[in-house]
Design an enzyme around this catalytic site. Structure first.
Site, PDB file in Angstrom:
ATOM      1  N   SER A 216       0.844  -1.181   0.000  1.00 36.44           N
ATOM      2  CA  SER A 216       0.000   0.000   0.000  1.00 36.44           C
ATOM      3  C   SER A 216       0.895   1.253   0.000  1.00 36.44           C
ATOM      4  O   SER A 216       1.801   1.354  -0.818  1.00 36.44           O
ATOM      5  CB  SER A 216      -0.940  -0.046   1.210  1.00 36.44           C
ATOM      6  OG  SER A 216      -2.017   0.821   1.059  1.00 36.44           O
ATOM      7  N   ASP A 466      -8.226  -5.467  -6.153  1.00 26.33           N
ATOM      8  CA  ASP A 466      -7.858  -4.342  -5.296  1.00 26.33           C
ATOM      9  C   ASP A 466      -8.129  -3.036  -6.028  1.00 26.33           C
ATOM     10  O   ASP A 466      -7.581  -2.803  -7.107  1.00 26.33           O
ATOM     11  CB  ASP A 466      -6.375  -4.451  -4.932  1.00 26.33           C
ATOM     12  CG  ASP A 466      -5.889  -3.275  -4.102  1.00 26.33           C
ATOM     13  OD1 ASP A 466      -6.726  -2.565  -3.516  1.00 26.33           O
ATOM     14  OD2 ASP A 466      -4.655  -3.076  -4.039  1.00 26.33           O
ATOM     15  N   HIS A 491      -5.709  -6.552  -1.917  1.00 24.81           N
ATOM     16  CA  HIS A 491      -4.720  -5.590  -1.445  1.00 24.81           C
ATOM     17  C   HIS A 491      -3.552  -6.285  -0.745  1.00 24.81           C
ATOM     18  O   HIS A 491      -3.733  -6.944   0.268  1.00 24.81           O
ATOM     19  CB  HIS A 491      -5.391  -4.594  -0.499  1.00 24.81           C
ATOM     20  CG  HIS A 491      -4.665  -3.296  -0.353  1.00 24.81           C
ATOM     21  ND1 HIS A 491      -4.357  -2.482  -1.417  1.00 24.81           N
ATOM     22  CD2 HIS A 491      -4.180  -2.652   0.744  1.00 24.81           C
ATOM     23  CE1 HIS A 491      -3.738  -1.399  -0.989  1.00 24.81           C
ATOM     24  NE2 HIS A 491      -3.602  -1.477   0.319  1.00 24.81           N
TER      25      HIS A 491
END
Length: 539
Positions: A216, A466, A491
């Site tokens: 991320s 994602d 993710h």
């Protein structure tokens, strides 16, 4: 991504409801934490109130709600043993002003390290916008492969998050725009560079190669650090890293279109129910005692201030469900079943024939907020300070435009409005965003041409479920800047620990990552050995 409230009544600021949504990442990144404009976090009635504030983007975020699970993870997973230490860090790496230093927390595990003499690698996870323990306990892949590589593991925490607070406390660090001015990606990357250089010197391991990891926002940092500090790290695994989600490099509708498609692929009727629910919420809220009825339907602990409270609560859950649509049960954000969107849609579509749209939506959303069945009512309590580290980052350099399309999205249409965005940032922090700074500092436009010229040894891994994958690198840019893309991945799923339930495509993805990292290290060692051989001959 990271990750993040004042109710916006004025029509001019309508867009800022979505622009200023931050939850966790991460926080997450955010964890990671993670991170998030219009960030609402919900807690059980018997828990502590959790904060919300309005800023985007929304990464998985660390919150106080995650802390008990971190402690439980440490108990359940004995392999996640580490020492907690602190490093005296410069507040400003880019000036020579006499400023106070701060203590940067880091976690370290040397159980499998083969040592400096073996040129054993150092695996460094780039801390996200949250408590580093949350990210460390949710990055099992790094722990899983440490024995194979004989690696030292280090998890430095991002400044201004967790226990790594300048000025001695969160209250002082977040006091105003002046004290927050050192919360930037450039300073965070310099922290990592200074920290690992000092660590290697103390271990007499100057020659040990460093490999970066991150998911991320942490994945963005890993990729950017490899580009900015190629002499410090030999490569980076950047998982679910939306480094292109800036300055209209990708369409601003991308994020919410992917969220919507994740639901539509499971059930068109589920998609349509959610799409129609927003008007139903507004209509119910306009009735006499409508807000009270909505609070009762959705089991909130208090009456709603407006229908926005409910809409943002649902928006947040749908977005997070898309991020963590993992193929097996997990508790990264919330305790969830495998394929949680499928389960949400099963609840929505399987409701009684006489159930209203709102009853169906509640049945579905309870999969996210109350899968365990332990929550009696939900709290929507605002952060009393109205501030969050990721809010600041999003109001300065992490400006990631997002819109919602009328045609392809299940969310109400909404256009990115920079004027409202800028005004909300000024009202909150007395600061103006710099929407072009990230692309000036790190690049992004025509990234293929740029990275072909000077980039190397970066893995961009993404799962197409994602919603952040739309802002990442999805194709190979060169022989050494590669994209590993999975259709069913979510993710930074590849960074999670391996399990017996892992599908073959996930096992294959991780094996590909291991081979690439192994290649980086072997090439590095061969080059080192060749230099030593040349030096010996010259003697």
């Amino acid at each position: 991504m990271p990750t993040d409230c004042h109710s916006v009544k004025d029509h001019q600021l309508k867009n800022s409801k979505r622009l200023f949504k931050v939850r966790e990442m991460a926080n997450h990144f955010c964890l990671l934490l993670i991170i998030t404009f219009v960030y609402l976090i919900t807690s059980p009635s018997n828990g502590s109130p959790l904060s919300s504030s309005k800023l985007l983007p929304r990464f998985p975020r660390y919150t106080f709600q995650n802390r008990p699970r971190i402690q439980q993870l440490r108990r359940d997973r004995n392999e996640y043993r580490y020492e907690t230490k602190f490093f005296s860090q410069q507040l400003d790496h880019f000036s020579f002003a006499d400023l106070p230093k701060f203590s940067q927390r880091y976690l370290i595990n040397s159980d499998h390290w083969l040592g400096a003499s073996a040129l054993a690698p150092i695996f460094l996870y780039c801390g996200n916008e949250g408590d580093i323990e949350w990210f460390a306990t949710n990055s099992g892949f790094i722990w899983d492969i440490a024995p194979k590589f004989g690696a030292l593991l280090v998890f430095p925490e991002h400044r201004y998050y967790g226990d790594s607070m300048p000025y001695g406390s969160r209250e002082e660090a977040y006091k105003n725009a002046t004290t927050l001015s050192y919360l930037t990606t450039e300073q965070a990357l310099a922290d990592f560079a200074v920290f690992v250089t000092d660590l290697k010197r103390n271990l007499s391991a100057e020659a040990s190669p460093v490999v970066l990891f991150g998911g991320s926002y942490g994945g963005m940092l890993a990729a950017w650090m490899r580009l900015k500090y190629p002499h410090i790290a030999i490569g980076a695994l950047a998982s679910s890293a939306p480094i292109l989600q800036f300055e209209n490099i990708v369409p601003p509708e991308t994020f919410y279109d992917i969220v919507s498609n994740d639901f539509k692929r499971e059930s068109t009727s589920c998609f349509n129910t959610i799409k129609n629910s927003w008007n139903a919420i507004i209509a119910e809220g306009q009735k006499e005692n409508g807000l009270e009825k909505l609070a009762k339907t959705f089991r909130f602990c208090r009456v709603l201030n407006s229908t926005d409270d409910l809409s943002e609560w649902l928006d947040s859950a749908y977005s997070y469900l898309a991020m963590v649509d993992y193929p097996y049960p997990a508790d990264f954000m919330m305790p969830l079943p495998g394929h949680p969107i499928r389960e949400v849609c099963r609840k929505i579509d399987g409701a009684r024939s006489d159930a209203s749209i709102l009853d169906r939506v509640y049945a579905g959303i309870s999969v996210y907020y109350n899968y365990t069945g332990n929550v009696d009512c939900f709290k929507l309590d605002d952060d009393p300070h109205g501030l969050d580290g990721w809010n600041w980052q999003a109001c300065t350099e992490m400006v990631m435009p997002m819109s919602i399309s009328q045609e392809s999205s299940m969310f109400p249409a909404d256009d990115f409005n920079y004027t409202s965005y800028k005004e909300e940032c000024w009202n909150t922090f007395r600061v103006n965003p710099r929407p072009k700074w990230v692309t000036t500092e790190f690049g992004g436009h025509d990234i293929e041409t740029t990275l072909k010229s000077f980039g190397s040894n970066i893995i961009f891994s993404n799962g197409l479920l994602d919603p952040w994958s739309g802002g990442s690198v999805l194709k190979n840019l060169s022989d050494t800047v590669v994209a590993l893309v999975t259709e069913e991945g979510a993710h930074h799923l590849d960074l999670r620990p391996s399990t017996p339930e892992d599908p073959k495509w996930l096992v294959d993805q991780r094996e590909a990552e291991i081979r690439l990292i192994q290649g980086w290290i072997e090439t590095y060692r061969l080059e080192k050995e060749a230099k030593v051989s040349v030096l010996k001959r010259s003697w």
